[in-house]
Motif scaffolding. Structure first.
Motif, mmCIF file in Angstrom:
data_model
loop_
_atom_site.group_PDB
_atom_site.id
_atom_site.type_symbol
_atom_site.label_atom_id
_atom_site.label_comp_id
_atom_site.label_asym_id
_atom_site.label_seq_id
_atom_site.Cartn_x
_atom_site.Cartn_y
_atom_site.Cartn_z
ATOM 1 N N PRO A 201 0.824 -1.208 0.000
ATOM 2 C CA PRO A 201 0.000 0.000 0.000
ATOM 3 C C PRO A 201 0.864 1.268 0.000
ATOM 4 O O PRO A 201 0.637 2.184 -0.781
ATOM 5 N N ARG A 202 1.817 1.315 0.891
ATOM 6 C CA ARG A 202 2.607 2.521 1.081
ATOM 7 C C ARG A 202 3.805 2.630 0.152
ATOM 8 O O ARG A 202 3.943 3.539 -0.626
ATOM 9 N N LYS A 203 4.674 1.676 0.276
ATOM 10 C CA LYS A 203 5.979 1.776 -0.387
ATOM 11 C C LYS A 203 6.174 0.603 -1.342
ATOM 12 O O LYS A 203 6.958 -0.293 -1.091
ATOM 13 N N PRO A 204 5.472 0.615 -2.457
ATOM 14 C CA PRO A 204 5.598 -0.501 -3.401
ATOM 15 C C PRO A 204 7.031 -0.585 -3.939
ATOM 16 O O PRO A 204 7.667 0.447 -4.191
ATOM 17 N N GLU A 205 7.512 -1.795 -4.070
ATOM 18 C CA GLU A 205 8.896 -1.985 -4.516
ATOM 19 C C GLU A 205 8.958 -2.139 -6.033
ATOM 20 O O GLU A 205 9.255 -3.206 -6.555
ATOM 21 N N CYS A 206 8.702 -1.018 -6.694
ATOM 22 C CA CYS A 206 8.594 -1.050 -8.147
ATOM 23 C C CYS A 206 9.874 -1.528 -8.835
ATOM 24 O O CYS A 206 9.837 -2.085 -9.925
ATOM 25 N N LEU A 207 11.009 -1.314 -8.186
ATOM 26 C CA LEU A 207 12.266 -1.725 -8.820
ATOM 27 C C LEU A 207 12.390 -3.233 -8.901
ATOM 28 O O LEU A 207 13.080 -3.765 -9.753
ATOM 29 N N ASP A 208 11.721 -3.937 -7.978
ATOM 30 C CA ASP A 208 11.756 -5.393 -7.997
ATOM 31 C C ASP A 208 10.478 -5.994 -8.570
ATOM 32 O O ASP A 208 10.207 -7.172 -8.387
ATOM 33 N N CYS A 209 9.705 -5.165 -9.217
ATOM 34 C CA CYS A 209 8.391 -5.629 -9.654
ATOM 35 C C CYS A 209 8.430 -6.261 -11.033
ATOM 36 O O CYS A 209 8.882 -5.652 -12.006
ATOM 37 N N CYS A 210 7.923 -7.482 -11.113
ATOM 38 C CA CYS A 210 7.915 -8.203 -12.384
ATOM 39 C C CYS A 210 6.924 -7.610 -13.382
ATOM 40 O O CYS A 210 6.907 -7.994 -14.541
ATOM 41 N N LEU A 211 6.084 -6.712 -12.908
ATOM 42 C CA LEU A 211 5.100 -6.094 -13.800
ATOM 43 C C LEU A 211 5.503 -4.686 -14.213
ATOM 44 O O LEU A 211 4.757 -3.999 -14.913
ATOM 45 N N ASN A 212 6.665 -4.259 -13.744
ATOM 46 C CA ASN A 212 7.088 -2.872 -13.930
ATOM 47 C C ASN A 212 6.886 -2.385 -15.374
ATOM 48 O O ASN A 212 6.293 -1.338 -15.595
ATOM 49 N N LYS A 213 7.354 -3.169 -16.310
ATOM 50 C CA LYS A 213 7.267 -2.784 -17.730
ATOM 51 C C LYS A 213 5.829 -2.569 -18.196
ATOM 52 O O LYS A 213 5.560 -1.731 -19.046
ATOM 53 N N ALA A 214 4.914 -3.335 -17.594
ATOM 54 C CA ALA A 214 3.527 -3.287 -18.054
ATOM 55 C C ALA A 214 2.676 -2.321 -17.248
ATOM 56 O O ALA A 214 1.499 -2.134 -17.535
ATOM 57 N N CYS A 215 3.289 -1.701 -16.246
ATOM 58 C CA CYS A 215 2.515 -0.876 -15.320
ATOM 59 C C CYS A 215 2.787 0.601 -15.541
ATOM 60 O O CYS A 215 3.934 1.043 -15.534
ATOM 61 N N ASN A 216 1.734 1.349 -15.698
ATOM 62 C CA ASN A 216 1.910 2.774 -15.945
ATOM 63 C C ASN A 216 1.520 3.646 -14.764
ATOM 64 O O ASN A 216 1.152 4.802 -14.931
ATOM 65 N N TRP A 217 1.602 3.085 -13.614
ATOM 66 C CA TRP A 217 1.238 3.843 -12.410
ATOM 67 C C TRP A 217 2.055 5.133 -12.328
ATOM 68 O O TRP A 217 3.286 5.120 -12.438
ATOM 69 N N LYS A 218 1.360 6.234 -12.148
ATOM 70 C CA LYS A 218 2.028 7.523 -12.239
ATOM 71 C C LYS A 218 2.911 7.848 -11.037
ATOM 72 O O LYS A 218 3.910 8.537 -11.144
ATOM 73 N N GLU A 219 2.518 7.339 -9.883
ATOM 74 C CA GLU A 219 3.298 7.675 -8.684
ATOM 75 C C GLU A 219 4.473 6.740 -8.446
ATOM 76 O O GLU A 219 5.022 6.682 -7.356
#
Length: 226
Positions: A201-219
DNA sequence: ATCCTGGACG
DNA sequence: CGTCCAGGAT
């Protein structure tokens, strides 16, 4: 524009499957067990609710006995799960209702009903909302309804699957129709897993996220963290 | 010692 | 929108 969702569901499901595995659908358990356990899990962590469920099951091995029990003693039994005063009441009433109506405290008859009818039957029970009704049918009967819990709602929002101002229930209803039946179970489980491990919820670990490429979350936190 | 998390209902 | 709760994280 918001109708690019459908193709991305399969893509995301595949990415999650590669990362977390493709969970096999495990043998169904008695629907009443699943329903009670799911109620205990409402607004409650897994470890707390499971502990409470085991205690309850141990004290009232056949659910029938709950109908004649004092709410106070049911509450004490499930106390470690929290929210015991509401939940004990609701579980007792629910079991009494089914028992009175059907002669036994079981819900297997739901399996013979059409999906929608079974879902609405559960929804009509006090203390059973959309998430609980859906979990009961999915885990108890393998009926491909799509429960949206807080993790799924959060991750799905970030993935852009949730419309602006769309609440959990509306999303659950709409999204269900977009997910192919065979993806419902693995997608549900893996999104929750992903929400717990990475997409916090708070501090998503986008750098380790397997969906990073497919995710356009703005924040999304920026790549250069140094 | 406070903060956080987690569904349904009045 | 407030209320219901314990236990784990910080």
């Amino acid at each position: 524009m918001p109708e690019k969702i459908r193709p991305s569901i399969g893509k995301i499901e595949g990415m999650l499957g590669r990362r977390y595995g493709h969970p096999p659908w495990t043998a169904s358990r008695p629907l009443m067990d699943v329903l009670v356990e799911t109620i205990l899990s409402q607004n409650t962590s897994d470890s707390n609710s499971h502990r409470a469920f085991l205690a309850l099951k141990k004290k009232y091995p056949g659910w029938e006995a709950l109908a004649g029990a004092q709410t106070g003693s049911i509450a004490r039994t499930i106390r470690s799960g929290g929210l015991e005063n509401i939940k004990s009441r609701r579980i007792k009433d629910l079991v009494s209702f089914i028992l009175g109506k059907r002669g036994k405290a079981g819900l297997e008859f739901l399996k013979k009903m059409p999906r929608e009818a079974a879902y609405r039957y559960l929804l009509a029970i006090k203390g059973v909302g959309p998430k609980t009704a859906a979990c009961t049918l999915l885990f108890g009967a393998g009926i491909p309804v799509y429960p949206v819990d807080t993790h799924i709602y959060r991750v799905s929002s970030r993935l852009g699957w949730v419309k602006r101002k769309e609440d959990r229930e509306s999303f659950q209803e709409r999204f269900r129709k977009l997910v192919p039946d065979k993806m419902v179970y693995p997608l549900h489980l893996n999104l929750i897993e992903h929400g717990r491990r990475i997409c916090h919820p708070r501090k998503p670990e986008c750098l380790d996220c397997c969906l990073n490429k497919a995710c356009n979350w703005k924040e999304k936190p920026h790549e250069s963290v140094h």
